[in-house]
Design an enzyme around this catalytic site. Structure first.
Site, PDB file in Angstrom:
ATOM      1  N   ARG A   3      -5.946   2.611  -8.857  1.00  0.00           N
ATOM      2  CA  ARG A   3      -5.511   3.896  -8.298  1.00  0.00           C
ATOM      3  C   ARG A   3      -4.079   4.222  -8.770  1.00  0.00           C
ATOM      4  O   ARG A   3      -3.600   3.634  -9.720  1.00  0.00           O
ATOM      5  CB  ARG A   3      -5.644   3.839  -6.771  1.00  0.00           C
ATOM      6  CG  ARG A   3      -7.098   3.585  -6.342  1.00  0.00           C
ATOM      7  CD  ARG A   3      -7.266   3.636  -4.855  1.00  0.00           C
ATOM      8  NE  ARG A   3      -6.926   4.948  -4.327  1.00  0.00           N
ATOM      9  CZ  ARG A   3      -6.738   5.199  -3.017  1.00  0.00           C
ATOM     10  NH1 ARG A   3      -6.864   4.223  -2.142  1.00  0.00           N
ATOM     11  NH2 ARG A   3      -6.436   6.411  -2.613  1.00  0.00           N
ATOM     12  N   PRO A  47      -2.343   3.087   9.302  1.00  0.00           N
ATOM     13  CA  PRO A  47      -2.519   4.529   9.465  1.00  0.00           C
ATOM     14  C   PRO A  47      -3.718   5.101   8.703  1.00  0.00           C
ATOM     15  O   PRO A  47      -4.008   4.676   7.589  1.00  0.00           O
ATOM     16  CB  PRO A  47      -1.212   5.114   8.913  1.00  0.00           C
ATOM     17  CG  PRO A  47      -0.611   4.035   8.090  1.00  0.00           C
ATOM     18  CD  PRO A  47      -1.050   2.739   8.704  1.00  0.00           C
ATOM     19  N   ASN A  48      -4.344   6.045   9.363  1.00  0.00           N
ATOM     20  CA  ASN A  48      -5.469   6.832   8.816  1.00  0.00           C
ATOM     21  C   ASN A  48      -6.787   6.065   8.734  1.00  0.00           C
ATOM     22  O   ASN A  48      -7.824   6.654   8.430  1.00  0.00           O
ATOM     23  CB  ASN A  48      -5.113   7.435   7.441  1.00  0.00           C
ATOM     24  CG  ASN A  48      -3.946   8.392   7.540  1.00  0.00           C
ATOM     25  OD1 ASN A  48      -3.985   9.329   8.348  1.00  0.00           O
ATOM     26  ND2 ASN A  48      -2.908   8.165   6.773  1.00  0.00           N
ATOM     27  N   ALA A  99      -1.312   2.817   4.062  1.00  0.00           N
ATOM     28  CA  ALA A  99      -0.182   3.230   3.215  1.00  0.00           C
ATOM     29  C   ALA A  99       1.072   2.401   3.475  1.00  0.00           C
ATOM     30  O   ALA A  99       1.931   2.279   2.586  1.00  0.00           O
ATOM     31  CB  ALA A  99       0.108   4.713   3.436  1.00  0.00           C
ATOM     32  N   GLU A 122      -4.906 -10.218   3.189  1.00  0.00           N
ATOM     33  CA  GLU A 122      -4.729  -8.770   3.006  1.00  0.00           C
ATOM     34  C   GLU A 122      -6.044  -8.159   2.528  1.00  0.00           C
ATOM     35  O   GLU A 122      -6.715  -8.734   1.669  1.00  0.00           O
ATOM     36  CB  GLU A 122      -3.637  -8.567   1.944  1.00  0.00           C
ATOM     37  CG  GLU A 122      -3.374  -7.119   1.589  1.00  0.00           C
ATOM     38  CD  GLU A 122      -2.224  -6.982   0.578  1.00  0.00           C
ATOM     39  OE1 GLU A 122      -1.689  -8.026   0.114  1.00  0.00           O
ATOM     40  OE2 GLU A 122      -1.901  -5.838   0.248  1.00  0.00           O
ATOM     41  N   ARG A 161     -12.879  10.261   6.089  1.00  0.00           N
ATOM     42  CA  ARG A 161     -11.729  10.252   5.172  1.00  0.00           C
ATOM     43  C   ARG A 161     -12.174   9.851   3.762  1.00  0.00           C
ATOM     44  O   ARG A 161     -12.586   8.709   3.544  1.00  0.00           O
ATOM     45  CB  ARG A 161     -10.702   9.246   5.686  1.00  0.00           C
ATOM     46  CG  ARG A 161      -9.498   9.107   4.808  1.00  0.00           C
ATOM     47  CD  ARG A 161      -8.628   7.944   5.237  1.00  0.00           C
ATOM     48  NE  ARG A 161      -7.491   7.852   4.356  1.00  0.00           N
ATOM     49  CZ  ARG A 161      -6.752   6.767   4.210  1.00  0.00           C
ATOM     50  NH1 ARG A 161      -7.027   5.671   4.897  1.00  0.00           N
ATOM     51  NH2 ARG A 161      -5.746   6.755   3.381  1.00  0.00           N
ATOM     52  N   HIS A 176      -8.053  -4.411   1.350  1.00  0.00           N
ATOM     53  CA  HIS A 176      -8.098  -2.973   1.070  1.00  0.00           C
ATOM     54  C   HIS A 176      -9.535  -2.605   0.746  1.00  0.00           C
ATOM     55  O   HIS A 176     -10.207  -3.327  -0.004  1.00  0.00           O
ATOM     56  CB  HIS A 176      -7.188  -2.609  -0.108  1.00  0.00           C
ATOM     57  CG  HIS A 176      -5.764  -2.943   0.179  1.00  0.00           C
ATOM     58  ND1 HIS A 176      -4.999  -2.192   1.030  1.00  0.00           N
ATOM     59  CD2 HIS A 176      -4.989  -3.984  -0.213  1.00  0.00           C
ATOM     60  CE1 HIS A 176      -3.808  -2.748   1.147  1.00  0.00           C
ATOM     61  NE2 HIS A 176      -3.782  -3.842   0.414  1.00  0.00           N
ATOM     62  N   TYR A 204     -13.586   5.471   0.324  1.00  0.00           N
ATOM     63  CA  TYR A 204     -13.542   4.517   1.436  1.00  0.00           C
ATOM     64  C   TYR A 204     -14.890   4.264   2.097  1.00  0.00           C
ATOM     65  O   TYR A 204     -14.987   3.418   2.993  1.00  0.00           O
ATOM     66  CB  TYR A 204     -12.535   5.017   2.494  1.00  0.00           C
ATOM     67  CG  TYR A 204     -11.118   5.099   1.984  1.00  0.00           C
ATOM     68  CD1 TYR A 204     -10.472   3.976   1.494  1.00  0.00           C
ATOM     69  CD2 TYR A 204     -10.424   6.311   1.984  1.00  0.00           C
ATOM     70  CE1 TYR A 204      -9.167   4.044   1.013  1.00  0.00           C
ATOM     71  CE2 TYR A 204      -9.116   6.393   1.512  1.00  0.00           C
ATOM     72  CZ  TYR A 204      -8.496   5.254   1.028  1.00  0.00           C
ATOM     73  OH  TYR A 204      -7.202   5.313   0.562  1.00  0.00           O
ATOM     74  N   ASN A 244      -5.131  -4.746   6.905  1.00  0.00           N
ATOM     75  CA  ASN A 244      -5.184  -3.605   6.009  1.00  0.00           C
ATOM     76  C   ASN A 244      -4.128  -2.643   6.534  1.00  0.00           C
ATOM     77  O   ASN A 244      -4.374  -1.902   7.487  1.00  0.00           O
ATOM     78  CB  ASN A 244      -6.566  -2.944   6.011  1.00  0.00           C
ATOM     79  CG  ASN A 244      -6.620  -1.775   5.034  1.00  0.00           C
ATOM     80  OD1 ASN A 244      -5.598  -1.357   4.491  1.00  0.00           O
ATOM     81  ND2 ASN A 244      -7.819  -1.241   4.822  1.00  0.00           N
TER      82      ASN A 244
HETATM   83  C1  DQA Z   1      -6.061   1.315   1.649  1.00  0.00           C
HETATM   84  C2  DQA Z   1      -5.337   1.652   0.341  1.00  0.00           C
HETATM   85  C3  DQA Z   1      -4.003   2.322   0.618  1.00  0.00           C
HETATM   86  O1  DQA Z   1      -3.353   2.642  -0.607  1.00  0.00           O
HETATM   87  C4  DQA Z   1      -4.207   3.595   1.395  1.00  0.00           C
HETATM   88  O2  DQA Z   1      -2.966   4.196   1.709  1.00  0.00           O
HETATM   89  C5  DQA Z   1      -5.022   3.377   2.624  1.00  0.00           C
HETATM   90  C6  DQA Z   1      -6.203   2.531   2.537  1.00  0.00           C
HETATM   91  C7  DQA Z   1      -7.466   0.763   1.409  1.00  0.00           C
HETATM   92  O3  DQA Z   1      -8.040   0.196   2.343  1.00  0.00           O
HETATM   93  O4  DQA Z   1      -8.018   0.914   0.317  1.00  0.00           O
HETATM   94  O5  DQA Z   1      -4.757   3.954   3.678  1.00  0.00           O
HETATM   95  O6  DQA Z   1      -5.313   0.315   2.322  1.00  0.00           O
END
Ligand code: DQA
Length: 153
Positions: A110, A13-14, A80, A101, A21, A103, A26, A77
């Site tokens: 964080r 998501p997002n 959240a 994985e 964003r 990020h 990011y 990735n």
């Molecule tokens: C994320 C880190 C997560 O905590 C966050 O909710 C994201 C992006 C990252 O790529 O740094 O949506 O996965």
């Protein structure tokens, strides 16, 4: 599983909002930019990618289930959902192929709620904090895992 099968790259998501964003966290690259980078880098390893994004937990679960026997590896990735989704963890447990994985941000620098990852319980490893370049590093990791005999360390 075979290297001729694509590496499934899943984004949660997002992540469709990358570019606008929280760019300080990011970066300014869009998800399409990252997809192009992944396609180009995968080629250097003789791999292809199947790059997807969803804001829906169930859709991600279904895609992971469908990756059984059809993907040479999974790069994920989960956004959240990384920190909340037992459903994604359970789906990933069905996968024999390498799981890496990713990020963009350094999740351990964080908020405390980002320090726990369900995905990490099944991933071979995690790449966190290198921005979009993390996806390239993840492809290197998958390529290397695909060359390592399963009985090896
Ligand atoms: C994320 C880190 C997560 O905590 C966050 O909710 C994201 C992006 C990252 O790529 O740094 O949506 O996965």
């Amino acid at each position: 599983m075979s290297e001729t099968q694509p590496v499934l790259i899943l984004n949660g998501p997002n992540l469709n909002m990358l570019g606008v964003r929280e760019p300080a966290l990011y970066g300014r690259e869009t998800l399409v930019d990252i997809e192009k980078r992944c396609e180009a880098h995968a080629k250097t390893h003789g791999l292809t990618v199947d790059f997807r994004q969803s804001n829906l937990e169930g859709e991600l679960v279904t895609w992971i289930q469908q990756a059984r026997g059809t993907a040479s590896g999974i790069i994920i990735n989960a956004g959240a959902y990384t920190h909340t989704s037992v459903a994604i963890l359970d789906a990933l447990k069905l996968i024999d192929a390498p799981i890496v994985e990713v990020h963009l941000s350094h999740i351990f620098r964080r908020e405390a709620f980002r320090h726990h990852s369900y995905v990490s319980l099944v991933a071979h490893g995690m790449i966190s904090g290198f921005g979009a370049h993390g996806y390239v590093l993840a492809l290197d990791a998958v390529a290397s895992l695909l060359q390592t005999p399963k009985t090896g360390s």
